[in-house]
Design a protein around this motif. Structure first.
Motif, PDB file in Angstrom:
ATOM      1  N   ALA A   1       0.648  -1.217  -0.152  1.00 34.86           N
ATOM      2  CA  ALA A   1      -0.191   0.224  -0.083  1.00 34.86           C
ATOM      3  C   ALA A   1       0.787   0.896   0.220  1.00 34.86           C
ATOM      4  N   LYS A   2       1.911   0.819   0.881  1.00 35.66           N
ATOM      5  CA  LYS A   2       3.151   2.508   1.456  1.00 35.66           C
ATOM      6  C   LYS A   2       3.802   2.308  -0.519  1.00 35.66           C
ATOM      7  N   GLY A   3       3.276   0.972  -0.804  1.00 41.34           N
ATOM      8  CA  GLY A   3       4.971   1.677  -2.242  1.00 41.34           C
ATOM      9  C   GLY A   3       4.228   1.206  -3.570  1.00 41.34           C
ATOM     10  N   CYS A   4       2.840   1.209  -4.159  1.00 40.75           N
ATOM     11  CA  CYS A   4       2.604   1.528  -4.746  1.00 40.75           C
ATOM     12  C   CYS A   4       1.604   1.792  -5.146  1.00 40.75           C
ATOM     13  N   PRO A   5       1.429   3.254  -5.451  1.00 45.09           N
ATOM     14  CA  PRO A   5       0.790   4.056  -4.918  1.00 45.09           C
ATOM     15  C   PRO A   5      -0.735   4.472  -6.051  1.00 45.09           C
ATOM     16  N   LEU A   6      -0.023   3.734  -7.445  1.00 42.58           N
ATOM     17  CA  LEU A   6      -1.144   3.954  -8.934  1.00 42.58           C
ATOM     18  C   LEU A   6      -1.805   2.964  -8.516  1.00 42.58           C
ATOM     19  N   LEU A   7      -2.018   1.421  -7.439  1.00 40.82           N
ATOM     20  CA  LEU A   7      -2.888   0.518  -7.521  1.00 40.82           C
ATOM     21  C   LEU A   7      -3.814   0.839  -7.313  1.00 40.82           C
TER      22      LEU A   7
ATOM     23  N   VAL B   1      -4.730   1.702   5.684  1.00 41.29           N
ATOM     24  CA  VAL B   1      -3.369   2.522   5.111  1.00 41.29           C
ATOM     25  C   VAL B   1      -3.783   2.077   3.297  1.00 41.29           C
ATOM     26  N   VAL B   2      -4.458   1.736   3.122  1.00 37.38           N
ATOM     27  CA  VAL B   2      -4.253   0.867   1.857  1.00 37.38           C
ATOM     28  C   VAL B   2      -6.114   2.392   1.257  1.00 37.38           C
ATOM     29  N   GLY B   3      -6.381   2.747   1.945  1.00 35.46           N
ATOM     30  CA  GLY B   3      -7.493   4.015   2.173  1.00 35.46           C
ATOM     31  C   GLY B   3      -6.598   5.730   2.277  1.00 35.46           C
ATOM     32  N   THR B   4      -5.822   5.687   2.702  1.00 36.91           N
ATOM     33  CA  THR B   4      -4.950   6.526   2.719  1.00 36.91           C
ATOM     34  C   THR B   4      -3.741   7.043   1.700  1.00 36.91           C
ATOM     35  N   CYS B   5      -3.051   5.958   1.271  1.00 35.73           N
ATOM     36  CA  CYS B   5      -2.373   5.934   0.490  1.00 35.73           C
ATOM     37  C   CYS B   5      -2.601   5.694  -0.903  1.00 35.73           C
ATOM     38  N   CYS B   6      -3.624   4.635  -1.427  1.00 38.15           N
ATOM     39  CA  CYS B   6      -3.553   4.176  -2.724  1.00 38.15           C
ATOM     40  C   CYS B   6      -4.784   5.144  -3.393  1.00 38.15           C
ATOM     41  N   LEU B   7      -4.665   6.121  -3.454  1.00 41.92           N
ATOM     42  CA  LEU B   7      -6.044   6.840  -3.737  1.00 41.92           C
ATOM     43  C   LEU B   7      -6.887   6.815  -5.549  1.00 41.92           C
TER      44      LEU B   7
ATOM     45  N   LEU C   1     -12.922  -0.214   6.556  1.00 39.81           N
ATOM     46  CA  LEU C   1     -14.254   0.329   5.102  1.00 39.81           C
ATOM     47  C   LEU C   1     -14.150   1.213   4.899  1.00 39.81           C
ATOM     48  N   ARG C   2     -14.623   1.670   6.523  1.00 34.72           N
ATOM     49  CA  ARG C   2     -14.211   3.383   6.473  1.00 34.72           C
ATOM     50  C   ARG C   2     -13.305   4.619   6.060  1.00 34.72           C
ATOM     51  N   ALA C   3     -12.247   3.825   6.280  1.00 34.62           N
ATOM     52  CA  ALA C   3     -11.034   4.230   5.360  1.00 34.62           C
ATOM     53  C   ALA C   3     -11.204   4.091   3.731  1.00 34.62           C
ATOM     54  N   ILE C   4     -11.417   3.420   3.694  1.00 30.19           N
ATOM     55  CA  ILE C   4     -11.846   2.413   2.093  1.00 30.19           C
ATOM     56  C   ILE C   4     -12.351   4.353   1.348  1.00 30.19           C
ATOM     57  N   GLY C   5     -13.467   4.217   2.313  1.00 30.34           N
ATOM     58  CA  GLY C   5     -14.845   5.651   1.523  1.00 30.34           C
ATOM     59  C   GLY C   5     -13.721   6.338   2.228  1.00 30.34           C
TER      60      GLY C   5
ATOM     61  N   GLY D   1     -11.215   7.730   1.770  1.00 32.24           N
ATOM     62  CA  GLY D   1      -9.557   7.904   0.602  1.00 32.24           C
ATOM     63  C   GLY D   1      -9.712   7.324  -0.188  1.00 32.24           C
ATOM     64  N   CYS D   2     -10.505   6.266  -0.808  1.00 39.46           N
ATOM     65  CA  CYS D   2     -10.527   6.409  -2.196  1.00 39.46           C
ATOM     66  C   CYS D   2     -11.821   6.469  -3.359  1.00 39.46           C
TER      67      CYS D   2
END
Length: 606
Positions: A261-267, A284-290, A308-312, A314-315
């Motif tokens: 999640a931290k190293g692949c921001p283009l995911l 971290v996925v919700g924070t970094c993988c925008l 799921l709240r983190a995904i909602g 950030g993504c």
């Protein structure tokens, strides 16, 4: 003028090759062109860029021949799950066939002839090397369940195919040296599938990431017990352009997912089935993988609404979400997705037993771009949820409902009135849905082309009459809807002339009159399943096939009114027939001789 060759005298080789290339999706047409003359045969071979190969009794000899004949191939698919008949493989020559007897499997094909033996063998490392030499322009290679391929063969191929962009090693027992060689030699590799590669460890994946991490775009790993967080840390460190990750592992935890999640921001695409991944990683996925657009979460036992709240939050670009067997998710998590991911177009909720009506209501209120909704085994989602979806999601085109016991006619009526662009409706074992709801679909959803109502006990002829009057179906499945009889199917036959496939299995009240109407009204029918229909006889089958000349598949087991004469009628009247499923004792010796290759037996001893 008869006998005058206008094409070969006027068209240069380059133009003919370009014509053949434009027939890429039509194998019969290409094969027909190759039979015209030797010039066309040679040019058609030059135009081939893709080959699909199954297992054979002499795969090495076969591959050595095709590498000489098709020199411009860029894509090769080898799948050893697929068998070729002995009669075809004998063309390879008896001397080579006898030399590959190490691994043979004989399968009795359930066709008209009991001696239809199928023999399979495996491609060797030596021939993988020949493949690399013959197809130096190779860009895509699939080696599906090629059990005898090892690191030696893979390394040899990698050295010769430096242009390789896609590699699928599903089920191959290759080791770390082979994968390391791919990393060292194939610097353009973009797509890698390592599902069921049990011989790999972290060492091989780390070497691959070091070698071609800059170009790697897609990675799939499943059932690889020796691939752990160490591999994902290498991916996160070296594969900065990674856009798609599919991961199924019991040996990966938050540590590995955090690194990705931290190293692949283009995911953009993330599919995970990892029992040890928790909310910490998803946060971290919700924070970094925008840039995340597709998220599928399977059986995450330590995953709650917090993740799921983190995904909602950030993504915001999320368009496709699948939640399967995530037992600790509730309505609050789905509400967070609805309010945060308003571009959502596809949603599947499968077996998440704590998600109920309120969660889906929020989707209806905020996700106005929704085009496909699937609710499977959702006992707590009721009619109010679908009413809200009907009010807010007027772009909905596909709805799937399986075992949703709280959804009935009221909810389906809400969908019908609000989602008039609906094209596909699949319902299975939803016992509260009946004639009223499906009649509303027929009245309002005139664009509907695909309708499946499997084992919906309350749906009868009234519903199908409404559908036949309002929709032009291409596909219909009403298997197990025991209230449907001749009247409903006759209405479909008269109102849906574009019907291609029909499943009317287990309809005890259906008779020959409906078959006659289908034959008259649905000439484009290609597939029909009428097993367990006790009222249909040879007479009805005769009426059906009289005009349905395009029929390719017919399933009719456990139909006591259909005899050997009816089976013979089907295979003799339908020139395009490819599969007839029937009891063995109903096939006469004459039918076996004429059409044994298309006969399949479900129950051998009946």
């Amino acid at each position: 003028m008869r006998g005058h060759d206008r094409i070969n005298r006027c068209l240069p080789d380059e133009l003919l090759i370009e014509i053949f290339r434009r027939l890429l999706d039509s194998k019969p047409s290409r094969d027909a062109c190759s039979l015209v003359c030797k010039r066309w045969l040679n040019l058609e071979r030059l135009s081939r860029s893709t080959l699909h190969i199954g297992a054979s009794g002499c795969p090495d000899h076969f591959l050595s021949r095709i590498t000489r004949r098709f020199v411009n191939v860029k894509t090769v698919h080898i799948d050893e799950r697929l068998s070729l008949p002995i009669q075809f493989r004998r063309r390879c020559g008896s001397e080579s066939t006898s030399s590959y007897t190490k691994k043979r499997r004989y399968v009795k094909e359930k066709s008209g002839s009991e001696d239809s033996d199928f023999e399979t063998s495996s491609i060797s490392d030596a021939m993988l090397s020949v493949l690399g030499e013959g197809f130096s322009k190779l860009e895509k290679l699939s080696l599906i369940w090629c059990n005898n391929v090892t690191s030696t063969g893979l390394a040899s191929l990698a050295q010769k195919c430096s242009l390789l962009k896609s590699l699928d090693l599903q089920g191959c027992y290759v080791g770390d040296p082979g994968l390391a060689a791919v990393g060292q030699c194939c610097k353009r590799l973009e797509d890698l599938n390592l599902r069921f590669c049990e011989g790999l460890t972290d060492a091989g994946v780390v070497e691959l990431a070091l070698g071609c991490g800059k170009s790697l775009n897609t990675l799939g790993v499943a059932a690889c017990a020796k691939i752990t967080d160490i591999s994902l840390e290498a991916v996160g460190l070296h594969c900065k352009s990674l856009e798609t990750l599919s991961l199924d592992s019991e040996y990966v935890s938050d540590k590995g997912m955090l690194a990705v999640a931290k190293g692949c921001p283009l995911l953009k695409v993330l599919k995970i089935q990892c029992v040890n991944v928790t909310d910490e990683a998803l946060a971290v996925v919700g924070t970094c993988c925008l840039s995340l657009e597709f998220l599928a979460l399977f059986s995450l036992q330590k995953f709650t609404d917090k993740g799921l709240r983190a995904i909602g939050s950030g993504c915001k670009k999320l368009k496709n979400l699948t939640l399967s067997d995530c037992y600790f998710l509730s309505d609050k998590g789905l509400e967070a997705i609805a309010t945060g991911c308003k571009e959502l177009t596809h949603l599947e909720v499968n077996g998440c037993h704590n998600i109920g009506t309120l969660g889906l209501e929020s989707i209806g209120k905020y996700c106005q771009q929704l085009t496909e909704l699937a609710l499977l085994f959702c006992q707590k989602i009721g009619n109010k949820a679908l009413l809200e979806v009907g009010r807010g999601c007027n772009k909905l085109q596909a709805l799937h409902l399986v075992d949703c016991s709280s959804i009935g006619d009221e909810g389906i009526c809400g969908i019908a009135r609000g989602c008039r662009n609906l094209k596909k409706l699949h319902i299975r074992r939803c016992y509260e849905i009946g004639n009223k709801g499906i009649s509303a679909i027929g009245e309002y959803c005139n664009s509907l082309t695909d309708l499946s109502l499997r084992f919906c006990d309350r749906v009868g002829d009234e519903a199908l009459v409404a559908v036949g009057q309002g929709c032009s179906l291409h596909h219909l499945n009403v298997s197990g809807c025991h209230q449907i009889g001749d009247a409903g199917i006759i209405a479909i036959a008269r109102g849906c002339p574009q019907l291609r496939s029909l499943d009317i299995s287990v309809l005890q009240n259906l008779g020959d009159m409906a078959m006659a109407e289908l034959g008259e009204g649905c000439p484009l029918l290609k597939e029909i399943l009428l097993s367990h229909c006790r009222q249909i006889t040879d007479v009805g089958i005769g009426h059906l096939v009289r005009n349905c000349s395009l029929l390719e598949s017919c399933h009719m087991v456990y139909c006591p009114g259909i005899t050997a004469a009816g089976v013979a009628t089907v295979v003799s009247s339908c020139t395009n027939i490819k599969k007839v499923l029937v009891e063995k004792w109903k096939v006469s010796e004459r039918t076996k001789r004429r059409s044994g290759s298309v006969i399949t037996y479900l129950c051998m001893e009946l």
